[in-house]
Design a protein around this motif. Structure first.
Motif, short mmCIF file in Angstrom:
data_model
loop_
_atom_site.label_atom_id
_atom_site.label_comp_id
_atom_site.label_asym_id
_atom_site.label_seq_id
_atom_site.Cartn_x
_atom_site.Cartn_y
_atom_site.Cartn_z
N HIS A 39 0.83 -1.21 0.00
CA HIS A 39 0.00 0.00 0.00
C HIS A 39 0.86 1.26 0.00
CE1 HIS A 39 -3.31 2.64 0.65
NE2 HIS A 39 -3.02 2.90 1.92
N TYR A 40 1.91 1.25 0.84
CA TYR A 40 2.78 2.42 0.96
C TYR A 40 3.59 2.65 -0.33
CZ TYR A 40 1.97 3.01 5.98
OH TYR A 40 1.40 3.26 7.19
N LEU A 41 4.17 1.56 -0.88
CA LEU A 41 4.99 1.70 -2.08
C LEU A 41 4.15 2.15 -3.27
CD1 LEU A 41 7.34 -1.41 -1.81
CD2 LEU A 41 7.89 0.98 -1.32
N ARG A 42 2.93 1.65 -3.36
CA ARG A 42 2.04 2.02 -4.47
C ARG A 42 1.76 3.52 -4.43
NH1 ARG A 42 -0.69 -1.53 -7.57
NH2 ARG A 42 -0.24 -3.20 -6.08
N LYS A 43 1.54 4.05 -3.23
CA LYS A 43 1.27 5.48 -3.09
C LYS A 43 2.51 6.29 -3.43
CE LYS A 43 -1.34 8.95 -2.02
NZ LYS A 43 -2.54 9.28 -2.84
N PHE A 44 3.68 5.82 -3.02
CA PHE A 44 4.93 6.52 -3.32
C PHE A 44 5.17 6.59 -4.82
CE2 PHE A 44 9.61 5.94 -4.05
CZ PHE A 44 9.99 7.24 -3.71
N ILE A 45 4.98 5.47 -5.49
CA ILE A 45 5.19 5.42 -6.94
C ILE A 45 4.27 6.40 -7.68
CG2 ILE A 45 4.93 3.95 -8.98
CD1 ILE A 45 5.78 1.59 -7.20
N SER A 46 3.06 6.53 -7.18
CA SER A 46 2.09 7.39 -7.86
C SER A 46 2.52 8.86 -7.87
CB SER A 46 0.72 7.26 -7.19
OG SER A 46 0.73 7.84 -5.89
N ALA A 47 3.40 9.23 -6.93
CA ALA A 47 3.82 10.64 -6.84
C ALA A 47 5.16 10.90 -7.51
CB ALA A 47 3.89 11.05 -5.37
N ILE A 48 5.82 9.85 -8.01
CA ILE A 48 7.17 9.98 -8.57
C ILE A 48 7.14 9.74 -10.07
CG2 ILE A 48 9.54 9.13 -8.47
CD1 ILE A 48 8.68 10.48 -5.91
N ASP A 49 7.73 10.66 -10.83
CA ASP A 49 7.79 10.52 -12.28
C ASP A 49 9.10 9.90 -12.76
OD1 ASP A 49 5.26 11.76 -12.58
OD2 ASP A 49 6.19 13.74 -12.43
N ASN A 50 10.19 10.21 -12.09
CA ASN A 50 11.51 9.74 -12.50
C ASN A 50 11.77 8.31 -12.03
OD1 ASN A 50 11.89 12.24 -13.58
ND2 ASN A 50 13.60 12.82 -12.26
N PRO A 51 12.86 7.69 -12.49
CA PRO A 51 13.28 6.42 -11.91
C PRO A 51 13.54 6.56 -10.42
CG PRO A 51 14.45 6.83 -13.96
CD PRO A 51 13.70 8.09 -13.64
N ILE A 52 13.63 5.43 -9.73
CA ILE A 52 13.75 5.45 -8.27
C ILE A 52 15.01 4.70 -7.86
CG2 ILE A 52 12.68 4.66 -6.11
CD1 ILE A 52 9.96 4.91 -7.68
N ALA A 53 15.79 5.34 -6.98
CA ALA A 53 16.98 4.70 -6.41
C ALA A 53 16.60 4.10 -5.07
CB ALA A 53 18.10 5.71 -6.24
N ILE A 54 17.05 2.88 -4.82
CA ILE A 54 16.82 2.21 -3.55
C ILE A 54 18.19 2.09 -2.89
CG2 ILE A 54 16.02 0.10 -2.41
CD1 ILE A 54 14.78 1.00 -5.89
N ARG A 55 18.44 2.93 -1.89
CA ARG A 55 19.76 3.07 -1.31
C ARG A 55 19.78 2.55 0.13
NH1 ARG A 55 21.28 9.23 -1.75
NH2 ARG A 55 23.42 8.47 -1.72
N SER A 56 20.92 2.02 0.53
CA SER A 56 21.08 1.55 1.91
C SER A 56 21.18 2.75 2.85
CB SER A 56 22.35 0.71 2.03
OG SER A 56 23.49 1.50 1.72
#
Length: 981
Positions: free
Chosen positions: A508-525
């Motif tokens: 649920h949280y990731l789906r909402k995050f994606i909806s607000a982001i247009d660019n690629p996404i970095a997943i960083r430690s």
């Protein structure tokens, strides 16, 4: 009987008359930021105060020295002083005595990290002027607990005895334990109070219930405990007591048991919890019918929570129709007002705005700037109602953007949108990397006037952080610790992690995050140890990128897999080895995740920023007129992996951007500048879970950037017919990455921006810093954006030189130089190759080259580095100035020393190739001129040692013990100590 009216007109107005409104915090900026846990303390205190209908939350005045503290006390009202153990100019104990002498009524709290050394120090000091000492255990709630404890103490007598507010008595003399207990107790009390508040039938009852929360009273000896109990016993909810504490000035082992018996004699039903480090007390507690808590229990705080829970038992804005007074719309926050503004009836909007209803509603939520703007808003000032709505809509967006700068919001799927700059999921730590980013976000806002550039926006990328508590939940619910801590291969560990399930709300949280982001996404430690203030954990764990295409389900799976890959990287062999090398325990490591919008632009199936860079506030290889304290910057085209992985980048001083060493000649420019760059492959099929976090990155020739148009600002062309470098990319020839239009022609003020960021970062952290950044110059119809991505202290183990080399006696060293480049300690070299001064003739230098090359080859074959010493300039192409070796012929040298002889004094090396290799390979460099008295070189010591090789010109010796090389890069000094035999 009207119950609410009684409370309204009498008791309700009496509560919480004394409040902490101003807190003087004496610490470094960085410590203050850590204490406030990224701004959440301000948020928690604000929420508590709004709920209590108090006008202003406490403000923090932060100073770094005793002198500044007294200046504030003299000029401003202060209700509470919180001091760290380290105070510039005076220790906190002396400071407290001096403050108490002039301001006896201001409570003083000393806040300190917990350690055995600190406990010993406190035991030796006179703490009579200090009201409380607290340990900061990494819990952001500690400041709320301190403030509330002192407020409760100030208001207890009136609120409890006159109004009937309940209280909980905590009897504990251990700083370590009451520092742990109080935040827990307050958190439970606040949560319980919120439930009470929601049970109210109207706003008035809700407010009354919140104001009536139980108070916490701390006693630290038997007399305080019994006096507090006797005074408030009719209103005590329960007592939590240690067993061993002072009575009549002496430590009594069973003081808590006697207190329990006294309380139970007066009230057999009073909840009482004994807690002790002696497990045998459990039986005594059982006999006298009180609870027991073992202090060394692994679940100590959980058991405390259980005891408290079991035993100690503003509203929406409603838009109305002005004629019928019926509801026509409802909003609960500013975001909803923005979204519904164009849907609300014109007549209702006009009615409420004309009567100032909306601004008052916003002020109640402390949204003062937008409230004040709306208060001055007049519909008649616009040509139409639609125009006024658009004005309001734009104003709210601007306010929401500015409001999110410098703040970490709690991620709320119902409220999250693209205007939220930085949000967190979970309640655990956000980890070192995220904290660094949050600190950057904070100081950008704090120093906005200094960072104002006419043609540049400076902001962090849109970011969401997943707390370490989600990592722990993921590990436990999937039983992964056994796999993670095993000797399985990285690939096998990764497979187990990828097959595991993320906690159920993640989707649920990731789906909402994606909806607000247009660019690629970095997943960083963002681990707890990463980018630590004292440990160099940077770059140990993985960073993955996903393309964020329109296929939501694909993106969801890829982000989920990438998060699991980062979690798995904690337990890869390289991470475990690093843990062991740094004396850390893998069990202590917890991983946060930074989900971040990737900076840059799309070019076909590629995505990358125009510029990536790393800047450091100290330059250990300054080349005149540069100074060490002016810093150094490395920049590259494309993704930052080019720099992080040690690829070719352009190096320049932000104070002298036009003087880049690599661009000093056409030949060097061609050889020493970037030829390839990293970009993200936007084809979503290229991302698969892998130990290699570069699985979906492309490594491209710069000709591709020329076609993409991104080389427009960074490029030059080599005109091979005329052997000249031409700025810009319009001419024919070989494209090169020179940054000339930026560094020479200043089409973008990169050097100025980086210089200012480094100055502010170093000032706020009180030590040298390293800042990662990216720049997007290809924003359509928008200003270019400079994105700081990370800040960390530049405390690397190999660079931790604490000794003052100026205090050493030169004649007691093997080499002593007042002109040195590099930084840190080298303590693993036993081999010296040096040119003998006896019989030296400049005419022989050209003949020495082949012999040095042969020795270099032998040592490299044995995997041995060496220290190279000789007269004149090493690598000079003029045999009259020095031995004309090529770099490859001395490539095994870790330290190079240039000396002078009578009749042969030459200025230090000036060759660009020489310095490029020094800086890129991090070779130590010293010059010693004993002829002029500048420095010292004990050649006799080396001559006295047996030779591995010797001829008429040079000698190779191998010492039994490694020589210790120390270079202070800030002061430009270097020494080589004589090894002990």
């Amino acid at each position: 009987m009207d119950f609410s009216s009684i409370f309204t007109q009498t008791e309700f107005n009496k509560l919480m008359q004394k409040r902490i409104q101003s807190v003087l915090l004496i610490s470094s900026s960085y410590d203050a930021f850590l204490l406030e846990e990224d701004g959440r303390i301000e948020e928690q205190i604000f929420n508590e105060y709004v709920a209590l209908n108090l006008r202003y939350p406490p403000r923090f005045i932060q100073v770094t020295t005793a002198e500044e503290a007294f200046k504030v006390l003299h000029n401003e009202p202060v209700d509470l002083i919180i001091s760290m153990l380290s105070v510039g100019g005076m220790d906190p104990f002396s400071l407290s005595k001096n403050v108490k002498a002039d301001y006896p009524n201001i409570p003083i709290v000393v806040l300190t990290p917990f350690s055995r050394e600190v406990s010993i120090k406190l035991g030796r000091e006179d703490t009579s002027a200090i009201d409380y000492v607290f340990c900061w255990l990494g819990n952001a709630d500690i400041l709320v607990a301190i403030i509330k404890l002192i407020e409760d103490e100030m208001n207890a007598e009136l609120d409890i005895l006159s109004v009937g507010v309940q209280c909980i008595i905590l009897v504990e003399d251990s700083i370590r334990y009451y520092s742990s207990y109080l935040p827990i107790i307050y958190r439970i009390v606040f949560n319980q109070s919120k439930k009470f508040m929601m049970e109210g039938l109207n706003e008035h009852q809700k407010m009354m219930r919140m104001r009536g929360r139980p108070k916490i009273l701390l006693a630290r000896n038997y007399e305080e405990a019994i006096d507090t109990y006797q005074k408030y016993k009719s209103n005590v909810l329960g007592v939590i007591s240690d067993v061993s504490f002072q009575r009549n000035g002496e430590k009594i082992d069973n003081a808590g048991i006697e207190l329990a018996k006294t309380v139970k004699r007066e009230n057999a039903f009073m909840p009482f919890l004994l807690q002790s480090s002696d497990i045998s007390v459990a039986q005594v507690a059982k006999e006298i019918r009180v609870g027991f808590l073992y202090k060394y229990s692994k679940s100590l705080l959980q058991e405390l929570k259980h005891f408290l829970k079991v035993n100690l038992a503003f509203g929406d804005f409603i838009f109305m129709d002005p004629e019928s007074h019926q509801e026509v719309g409802r909003v609960s926050n500013l975001k909803e007002l923005q979204e519904k503004l164009f849907d609300l009836p014109d007549s209702s909007l006009r009615y409420h705005f004309e009567r100032d209803h909306v601004s008052k509603w916003l002020k109640a939520r402390a949204l003062f700037p937008i409230a004040e703007m709306i208060r001055n808003f007049r519909i008649e000032d616009f040509d139409s109602l639609e125009a006024s709505k658009q004005f309001l809509y734009d104003a709210i967006i601007s306010f929401r953007i500015s409001k999110n700068k410098g703040v970490i919001a709690t991620f709320d799927p119902n409220k999250y949108d693209k205007y939220v700059k930085f949000a967190r999921i979970g309640e655990g730590s956000i980890g070192g990397k995220a904290r660094g980013l949050a600190f950057l976000n904070n100081i950008i806002t704090k120093n906005s006037s200094e960072l104002h550039f006419e043609q540049v926006d400076i902001t962090i990328p849109r970011t969401v952080v997943i707390g370490t508590d989600i990592f722990e939940l993921f590990m436990e619910m999937n039983n992964l610790y056994e796999v993670a801590l095993s000797d399985m291969s990285d690939e096998d560990i990764l497979e187990h992690f990828v097959n595991a399930k993320l906690p159920h709300r993640s989707d649920h949280y990731l789906r909402k995050f994606i909806s607000a982001i247009d660019n690629p996404i970095a997943i960083r430690s963002s681990s707890v140890l990463e980018d630590s203030h004292y440990q160099p954990f940077a770059g140990i764990y993985s960073t993955y990128m996903v393309s964020n295409t329109d296929e939501v389900e694909v993106v969801m799976k890829q982000i989920g897999d990438a998060v699991k890959c980062v979690y798995a990287s904690v337990f890869f062999k390289s991470s475990k080895a690093y843990m062991q090398a740094t004396m850390n325990i893998i069990d202590e490591e917890r991983m946060g995740i930074v989900l971040q919008e990737v900076v840059g632009q799309q070019h076909g199936n590629r995505f990358y920023p125009t510029i990536s860079g790393v800047a450091r506030s100290v330059n250990f290889y300054p080349i005149g007129p540069e100074k060490a304290e002016e810093g150094i910057v490395n920049v590259a085209l494309g993704l930052g992996k080019q720099i992080v992985e040690g690829g070719v980048s352009l190096r320049f001083s932000p104070s002298y951007p036009k003087k880049a060493l690599q661009l000093s000649s056409p030949e060097m420019t061609i050889r020493e500048t970037q030829k390839k760059f990293f970009a993200l492959d936007l084809d979503n099929t290229t991302f698969v879970p892998s130990v290699n976090d570069a699985v979906n990155l492309q490594y491209l020739d710069i000709k591709q950037a020329l076609e993409d148009g991104s080389l427009r600002w960074l490029g030059s062309v080599y005109d091979y017919q005329n052997n000249i470098i031409r700025d810009g990319v319009m001419s024919k020839g070989i494209p090169l990455v020179t940054f000339s239009n930026i560094l020479k022609n200043e089409v973008f003020p990169l050097a100025q921006v980086v210089k200012k960021i480094l100055e502010i970062g170093q000032k706020e952290m009180n030590q040298p810093v390293e800042v990662e950044f990216a720049v997007d110059l290809q924003k359509t119809n928008e200003k270019p954006v400079f994105y700081p991505l990370q800040i960390r202290p530049t405390v690397e183990g190999e660079e931790a030189l604490k000794e003052n080399l100026e205090e050493l006696c030169p004649e007691e060293q093997l080499v002593y130089s007042k002109s040195a480049l590099g930084n840190g300690i080298i303590d693993d070299i036993c081999d010296f190759i040096f040119v003998k001064s006896v019989g030296f003739s400049p005419a022989n230098m050209i003949n020495m080259v082949s012999r040095i090359e042969k020795l270099n080859h032998i040592l490299l074959s044995d995997h041995r580095n060496y220290i190279l010493i000789g007269p004149g300039r090493w690598g000079s192409q003029d045999p009259k100035l020095g031995i004309p070796v090529k770099w490859a012929q001395i490539s095994g040298a870790r330290v190079i020393i240039e000396t002078a002889l009578h009749g042969f004094c030459v200025d230090p090396s000036q060759g660009t190739h020489f310095f490029q290799n020094l800086t890129s390979l991090r070779v130590g460099y010293m010059t010693v001129n004993t002829v002029t008295g500048s420095g010292y070189y004990n050649e006799e010591y080396l001559m006295s040692k047996p030779a591995v090789y010797e001829d008429e010109w040079m000698k190779h010796v191998r010492l039994h013990r490694a020589a210790v090389v120390k270079i202070d890069g800030k002061k430009g000094m270097g020494v080589i100590a004589i090894p002990g035999e």
